[in-house]
Scaffold this active site. Structure first.
Site, short mmCIF file in Angstrom:
data_model
loop_
_atom_site.label_atom_id
_atom_site.label_comp_id
_atom_site.label_asym_id
_atom_site.label_seq_id
_atom_site.Cartn_x
_atom_site.Cartn_y
_atom_site.Cartn_z
N SER A 142 -12.07 5.57 -23.42
CA SER A 142 -12.06 6.63 -22.47
C SER A 142 -10.76 7.34 -22.53
CB SER A 142 -12.29 5.92 -21.08
OG SER A 142 -10.84 5.01 -20.86
N ASP A 389 -3.40 3.35 -12.65
CA ASP A 389 -3.67 3.70 -14.04
C ASP A 389 -2.68 4.43 -14.30
OD1 ASP A 389 -4.95 4.66 -16.22
OD2 ASP A 389 -6.43 5.98 -15.27
N HIS A 392 -4.59 6.43 -18.73
CA HIS A 392 -4.94 7.71 -18.85
C HIS A 392 -4.03 8.78 -18.67
CE1 HIS A 392 -8.59 4.83 -18.43
NE2 HIS A 392 -9.07 5.82 -19.57
#
Length: 416
Positions: A142, A389, A392
């Site tokens: 991702s 997170d 990312h």
């Protein structure tokens, strides 16, 4: 050292008292003419070998002096440089930090400055002309998809694509495909977080940290059946290799990583990581119809502090690290070197087929950006929102630099 031309005796006239001097000069000249080329061809000479520059846009010698992958982040008060979450509607919620209330904006006001040159700003029109009639795939996890989202927003300054994902996959959350019809240019994500074949191995079912089986010598069919159609393939993978894994090779179980089973041989993280990249590069070399340029985008570090990702860790910093505050070492260095070594081997083994394997070395730059992650300011229906997170990257944000680097490499043929 400067050498002057020496006029040798021509046999027509020589003064008697200069005969010995002229003979000495003749001998000295012959010695110099013989030894100078030998000195210049010593194998460990620091001088670079001559290289051609077919494009003529910039000398390769100058490029070698300017390694775009080594540098620092410098203030860019006019940032964000290209778009905002309000001007680009292609940002997914997981990376739309401003939409979900991130209070600071300084993380958008830095640019990557290589040590000995300037990295040009991204030129969307130029990029689209360079890739006219071609296709680009982000093969991996991702974070690779994160880079694709950045590229979509950068190109939106000039053109918006048509989403044709449903024509190629029923799983359009992970397998995305867009086409820029005016340029006949396609962008896709080939979702494959382990790069090789993987299966659930946990009897209690799949979750965020469940046990997985990896078949380290078998490429993932999710990308294998599609990759030959792409002109550029950017390969990347990382954080998934830290979870519990059972390793298979040659049709049998050879051991595991963090599986906590007494009857299993235990392997370090980089073992499976190395074998996965080796399998990808070997497969790309062996595919008869694959003519693409393969880029390795190097390991993207996470920045969890105050605990691990599942133990309350977060990433609350609002400005980059300096090189004095952190350095490339530990597991990040190990993962990075593993990738680079496998790429180097692939380059050497691909010479006969004329395939290109190229290094997009973003690890040092991203190691310095603990401020660029969503933390709790990204929303996802697939993620436990009580977990930060720190893997990312917010959009806009430091990941836009990856596409500045990509454009630079496409324009110049830059190689490390």
């Amino acid at each position: 050292m400067k050498f002057h031309a020496i006029d040798l005796p021509n046999g027509k006239y020589t003064q008697p008292n200069n005969t010995h001097k002229n003979l000495f000069l003749l001998a000295l000249t012959l010695v110099l003419l013989t030894t100078i080329p030998l000195c210049l061809n010593i194998s460990n000479s620091p001088l670079p070998a001559p290289k051609s520059n077919a494009s003529g846009s910039k000398s390769i010698e100058k490029e070698d002096e300017c390694q775009i992958f080594s540098g620092n982040w410098v203030p860019y008060p006019d940032g964000p440089a290209y778009y905002t979450n309000e001007t680009c509607n292609l940002i997914i919620d997981e990376q739309n930090c401003m939409k979900f209330g991130r209070p600071d904006t300084e993380f958008m006001k830095w640019r990557w400055k290589p040590d000995a040159c300037e990295l040009p700003l991204f030129d969307a029109a130029q990029f689209l002309e360079l890739v006219r009639g071609k296709s680009l795939a982000f093969l991996g996890d991702s974070v690779g998809k994160n880079q694709m989202q950045s590229l979509l927003c950068l190109l939106a300054i000039v053109a918006y694509p048509e989403d044709i994902s449903h024509k190629y996959s029923s799983n359009t959350d992970y397998f995305k495909r867009y086409v820029y019809n005016d340029y006949n240019f396609t962008i896709a994500t080939l979702w494959s977080p382990y790069l090789v074949k993987s299966r659930d191995a946990d009897p209690s079912g799949h979750d965020i940290n469940s046990l997985m089986s990896l078949y380290l010598d078998e490429p993932d069919e999710a990308w294998l059946t599609q990759v030959e159609q792409f002109d550029y393939v950017i390969v990347s993978a990382g954080q998934w290799f830290f979870r519990p894994l059972i390793y298979h090779e040659n049709g049998r179980v050879i051991g595991c990583h963090k599986c906590e089973q007494d009857n299993m041989t235990s392997f370090v993280t980089s073992y499976g990581y190395r074998k996965a990249f080796r399998a990808v590069f070997r497969t790309l070399r062996s595919l008869k119809n694959y003519k693409g340029v393969t880029f390795l985008r190097t390991f993207s570090p996470s920045h969890f502090e105050n605990g691990a990702w599942n133990e309350g860790g977060n990433c609350v910093r609002t400005s980059p690290f300096t090189k004095e505050e952190t350095k490339l070492d530990g597991y990040v260095l190990e993962m990075y070197l593993t990738q680079v070594e496998e790429l180097k081997a692939a380059e050497e083994q691909s010479l006969q087929r004329g395939l290109q394997f190229r290094l997009m070395d973003t690890t040092e730059a991203m190691l310095l950006r603990p401020d660029g992650h969503p933390n709790f300011y990204g929303h996802s229906p697939h993620r436990n929102m009580t977990l930060a997170d720190c893997v990312h990257w917010c959009l806009p944000g430091p990941i836009d630099t990856w596409n500045e680097i990509l454009l630079y490499m496409l324009k110049t043929g830059h190689r490390r």
